[in-house]
Design a protein around this motif. Structure first.
Motif, PDB file in Angstrom:
ATOM      1  N   LYS A 255      10.201  17.015   1.760  1.00 12.22           N
ATOM      2  CA  LYS A 255       8.913  16.936   1.050  1.00 12.22           C
ATOM      3  C   LYS A 255       7.826  17.699   1.801  1.00 12.22           C
ATOM      4  O   LYS A 255       7.036  18.438   1.207  1.00 12.22           O
ATOM      5  CB  LYS A 255       8.463  15.465   0.916  1.00 12.22           C
ATOM      6  CG  LYS A 255       9.228  14.669  -0.091  1.00 12.22           C
ATOM      7  CD  LYS A 255       8.548  13.335  -0.382  1.00 12.22           C
ATOM      8  CE  LYS A 255       9.214  12.180   0.291  1.00 12.22           C
ATOM      9  NZ  LYS A 255       8.733  10.861  -0.133  1.00 12.22           N
TER      10      LYS A 255
ATOM     11  N   GLU B 159      14.334  14.354  -4.170  1.00 13.06           N
ATOM     12  CA  GLU B 159      14.546  13.544  -2.962  1.00 13.06           C
ATOM     13  C   GLU B 159      15.996  13.083  -2.916  1.00 13.06           C
ATOM     14  O   GLU B 159      16.315  11.943  -3.194  1.00 13.06           O
ATOM     15  CB  GLU B 159      13.600  12.343  -2.973  1.00 13.06           C
ATOM     16  CG  GLU B 159      12.163  12.754  -2.812  1.00 13.06           C
ATOM     17  CD  GLU B 159      11.223  11.576  -2.708  1.00 13.06           C
ATOM     18  OE1 GLU B 159      11.565  10.598  -2.020  1.00 13.06           O
ATOM     19  OE2 GLU B 159      10.159  11.646  -3.317  1.00 13.06           O
TER      20      GLU B 159
ATOM     21  N   LYS C 154      -0.021   5.087  -1.076  1.00 19.89           N
ATOM     22  CA  LYS C 154       0.138   5.810   0.198  1.00 19.89           C
ATOM     23  C   LYS C 154      -1.135   6.589   0.538  1.00 19.89           C
ATOM     24  O   LYS C 154      -1.572   6.615   1.681  1.00 19.89           O
ATOM     25  CB  LYS C 154       1.290   6.805   0.107  1.00 19.89           C
ATOM     26  CG  LYS C 154       2.672   6.201   0.146  1.00 19.89           C
ATOM     27  CD  LYS C 154       3.689   7.337   0.230  1.00 19.89           C
ATOM     28  CE  LYS C 154       5.113   6.853   0.151  1.00 19.89           C
ATOM     29  NZ  LYS C 154       6.070   7.959   0.230  1.00 19.89           N
TER      30      LYS C 154
ATOM     31  N   THR D 297       2.089  13.812  -1.375  1.00 19.28           N
ATOM     32  CA  THR D 297       2.409  12.702  -2.259  1.00 19.28           C
ATOM     33  C   THR D 297       1.383  12.597  -3.375  1.00 19.28           C
ATOM     34  O   THR D 297       0.275  13.127  -3.259  1.00 19.28           O
ATOM     35  CB  THR D 297       2.443  11.366  -1.473  1.00 19.28           C
ATOM     36  OG1 THR D 297       2.949  10.337  -2.314  1.00 19.28           O
ATOM     37  CG2 THR D 297       1.081  10.960  -0.952  1.00 19.28           C
TER      38      THR D 297
ATOM     39  N   ARG E 179       4.376   2.376   8.043  1.00 14.36           N
ATOM     40  CA  ARG E 179       3.576   3.606   7.965  1.00 14.36           C
ATOM     41  C   ARG E 179       2.487   3.591   9.034  1.00 14.36           C
ATOM     42  O   ARG E 179       2.244   4.593   9.703  1.00 14.36           O
ATOM     43  CB  ARG E 179       2.958   3.708   6.557  1.00 14.36           C
ATOM     44  CG  ARG E 179       2.342   5.047   6.232  1.00 14.36           C
ATOM     45  CD  ARG E 179       2.039   5.166   4.746  1.00 14.36           C
ATOM     46  NE  ARG E 179       3.241   4.967   3.953  1.00 14.36           N
ATOM     47  CZ  ARG E 179       3.509   3.846   3.280  1.00 14.36           C
ATOM     48  NH1 ARG E 179       2.642   2.857   3.240  1.00 14.36           N
ATOM     49  NH2 ARG E 179       4.646   3.713   2.646  1.00 14.36           N
TER      50      ARG E 179
ATOM     51  N   ASP F  90       5.377  -4.734  -1.910  1.00 13.96           N
ATOM     52  CA  ASP F  90       4.481  -5.580  -1.111  1.00 13.96           C
ATOM     53  C   ASP F  90       4.445  -7.050  -1.554  1.00 13.96           C
ATOM     54  O   ASP F  90       4.431  -7.939  -0.697  1.00 13.96           O
ATOM     55  CB  ASP F  90       3.045  -5.006  -1.120  1.00 13.96           C
ATOM     56  CG  ASP F  90       2.898  -3.824  -0.160  1.00 13.96           C
ATOM     57  OD1 ASP F  90       3.797  -3.633   0.686  1.00 13.96           O
ATOM     58  OD2 ASP F  90       1.889  -3.106  -0.253  1.00 13.96           O
TER      59      ASP F  90
ATOM     60  N   LYS G 231      -2.532  -4.899   6.826  1.00 13.38           N
ATOM     61  CA  LYS G 231      -1.222  -4.283   6.591  1.00 13.38           C
ATOM     62  C   LYS G 231      -1.043  -3.056   7.490  1.00 13.38           C
ATOM     63  O   LYS G 231       0.006  -2.880   8.119  1.00 13.38           O
ATOM     64  CB  LYS G 231      -1.080  -3.898   5.101  1.00 13.38           C
ATOM     65  CG  LYS G 231       0.256  -3.228   4.800  1.00 13.38           C
ATOM     66  CD  LYS G 231       0.410  -2.779   3.350  1.00 13.38           C
ATOM     67  CE  LYS G 231       1.640  -1.884   3.221  1.00 13.38           C
ATOM     68  NZ  LYS G 231       1.772  -1.253   1.909  1.00 13.38           N
TER      69      LYS G 231
HETATM   70  P1  ITT Z   1       6.173  10.209  -2.633  1.00 15.93           P
HETATM   71  O1  ITT Z   1       7.611  10.596  -2.538  1.00 15.93           O
HETATM   72  O2  ITT Z   1       5.383  11.060  -3.557  1.00 15.93           O
HETATM   73  O3  ITT Z   1       5.509  10.046  -1.304  1.00 15.93           O
HETATM   74  P2  ITT Z   1       7.220   7.703  -3.576  1.00 15.93           P
HETATM   75  O4  ITT Z   1       6.608   6.461  -4.131  1.00 15.93           O
HETATM   76  O5  ITT Z   1       8.325   8.349  -4.366  1.00 15.93           O
HETATM   77  O6  ITT Z   1       6.055   8.748  -3.297  1.00 15.93           O
HETATM   78  P3  ITT Z   1       9.081   7.344  -1.410  1.00 15.93           P
HETATM   79  O7  ITT Z   1       9.992   8.351  -1.977  1.00 15.93           O
HETATM   80  O8  ITT Z   1       8.791   7.376   0.047  1.00 15.93           O
HETATM   81  O9  ITT Z   1       7.651   7.394  -2.113  1.00 15.93           O
HETATM   82  O10 ITT Z   1       9.613   5.943  -1.825  1.00 15.93           O
HETATM   83  C1  ITT Z   1       9.143   4.856  -1.187  1.00 15.93           C
HETATM   84  C2  ITT Z   1       9.274   3.635  -2.062  1.00 15.93           C
HETATM   85  O11 ITT Z   1       9.510   2.555  -1.148  1.00 15.93           O
HETATM   86  C3  ITT Z   1       7.959   3.349  -2.757  1.00 15.93           C
HETATM   87  O12 ITT Z   1       7.904   3.868  -4.059  1.00 15.93           O
HETATM   88  C4  ITT Z   1       7.935   1.833  -2.721  1.00 15.93           C
HETATM   89  O13 ITT Z   1       8.697   1.322  -3.770  1.00 15.93           O
HETATM   90  C5  ITT Z   1       8.633   1.511  -1.414  1.00 15.93           C
HETATM   91  N1  ITT Z   1       7.641   1.411  -0.310  1.00 15.93           N
HETATM   92  C6  ITT Z   1       7.424   2.319   0.692  1.00 15.93           C
HETATM   93  N2  ITT Z   1       6.407   1.906   1.477  1.00 15.93           N
HETATM   94  C7  ITT Z   1       5.980   0.751   0.944  1.00 15.93           C
HETATM   95  C8  ITT Z   1       4.946  -0.132   1.284  1.00 15.93           C
HETATM   96  O14 ITT Z   1       4.121   0.092   2.290  1.00 15.93           O
HETATM   97  N3  ITT Z   1       4.794  -1.225   0.525  1.00 15.93           N
HETATM   98  C9  ITT Z   1       5.598  -1.468  -0.518  1.00 15.93           C
HETATM   99  N4  ITT Z   1       6.578  -0.683  -0.924  1.00 15.93           N
HETATM  100  C10 ITT Z   1       6.775   0.443  -0.196  1.00 15.93           C
END
Ligand code: ITT
Length: 228
Positions: free
Chosen positions: A55, A43, A14, A9, A181, A155, A175
């Protein structure tokens, strides 16, 4: 020597959470920013599971190293599970967190059932293909307005039933204790020794066999004729 695992990522939120969650384990955690340009993974899976594996495998293959990916998102009951796998791009392809939050709050206007959950699937893959999968979920509600400064993504509008505040009002430690996660990683952490052994075996299996020189060992080179 610590095992190198690449976190697949560039999402800084994250990355920080993973670094905190894995700090006591014998791993050297890298992320995509530690390498040169790497193509983006599409994705387009229909589930968190599909996307997490995609991924992790893509990253493991391209870098030749074990990789861990998280696909996660917000699932809102009154919106039939949206934004779900589209959480990152809910308000459009290059949407920022605040755009996604704005769209979510608009969609929730007039909804009395505000139940929601964050879901996460972690995939740990090796370049040859196999992967391990862990899942985590946390329940909450969508607030009526933004509350708190910390965290990322949704969040500020996710009220955690466990913490009694939004994730953006919580510290990262709080959190991580209850988050989707955090829970998925806690499950992985409970058998981390096994994971490391598994990774090592899979990586060793994939190594090209050592060159076999035995056929030359008794060769009498003096008799070898070189003809032009
Ligand atoms: P990667 O694919 O590079 O990991 P991304 O931001 O695109 O990064 P995802 O495809 O997993 O990640 O999308 C997850 C989305 O869901 C993320 O962009 C947030 O908008 C939301 N999300 C996931 N976990 C979260 C958290 O702990 N708190 C708030 N929003 C979260």
């Amino acid at each position: 020597m610590n095992t190198i695992i690449v976190l697949a990522t560039r999402n800084e939120g994250k990355i920080k959470e993973f670094q905190a969650l894995l700090k006591d384990f014998p791993v050297e955690l890298k992320n995509l920013n530690d390498f040169g340009p790497i193509p983006e993974v599409k994705e387009d899976g229909e589930t968190f599971d599909d996307n997490a594996y995609k991924k992790a495998l893509f990253t493991a293959k391209i870098l030749g190293l074990p990789a861990i990916a998280d696909d996660s998102g917000l699932v809102v009951k009154a919106l039939d599970g949206a934004p779900g796998v589209h959480s990152a791009r809910y308000a459009g392809e290059n949407a920022r967190d605040q755009d996604n939050i704005k769209k979510l709050l608009q969609e929730m206007v007039g909804k009395t059932d505000r139940a929601a959950a964050f879901e996460c699937v972690l995939s740990i893959a090796v370049p040859s293909g196999p992967a391990l999968t862990y899942e985590g979920r946390c329940e909450g509600e969508i607030t009526n307005e933004i509350r708190g400064q910390d965290g990322f993504g949704y969040d500020p509008v996710f009220y955690s039933a466990d913490l009694n505040k939004t994730f953006a009002e919580a510290s990262m430690e709080e959190k991580n204790q209850v988050s989707h996660r955090g829970r998925a990683l806690a499950e992985a952490a409970s058998e981390f020794d096994k994971i490391l052994t598994w990774l090592k075996q899979r990586m060793d299996e994939a190594k090209p066999p050592k060159p076999d020189h035995s056929e030359f060992e008794h060769n009498d080179w003096s008799e070898e004729k070189i003809s032009n």
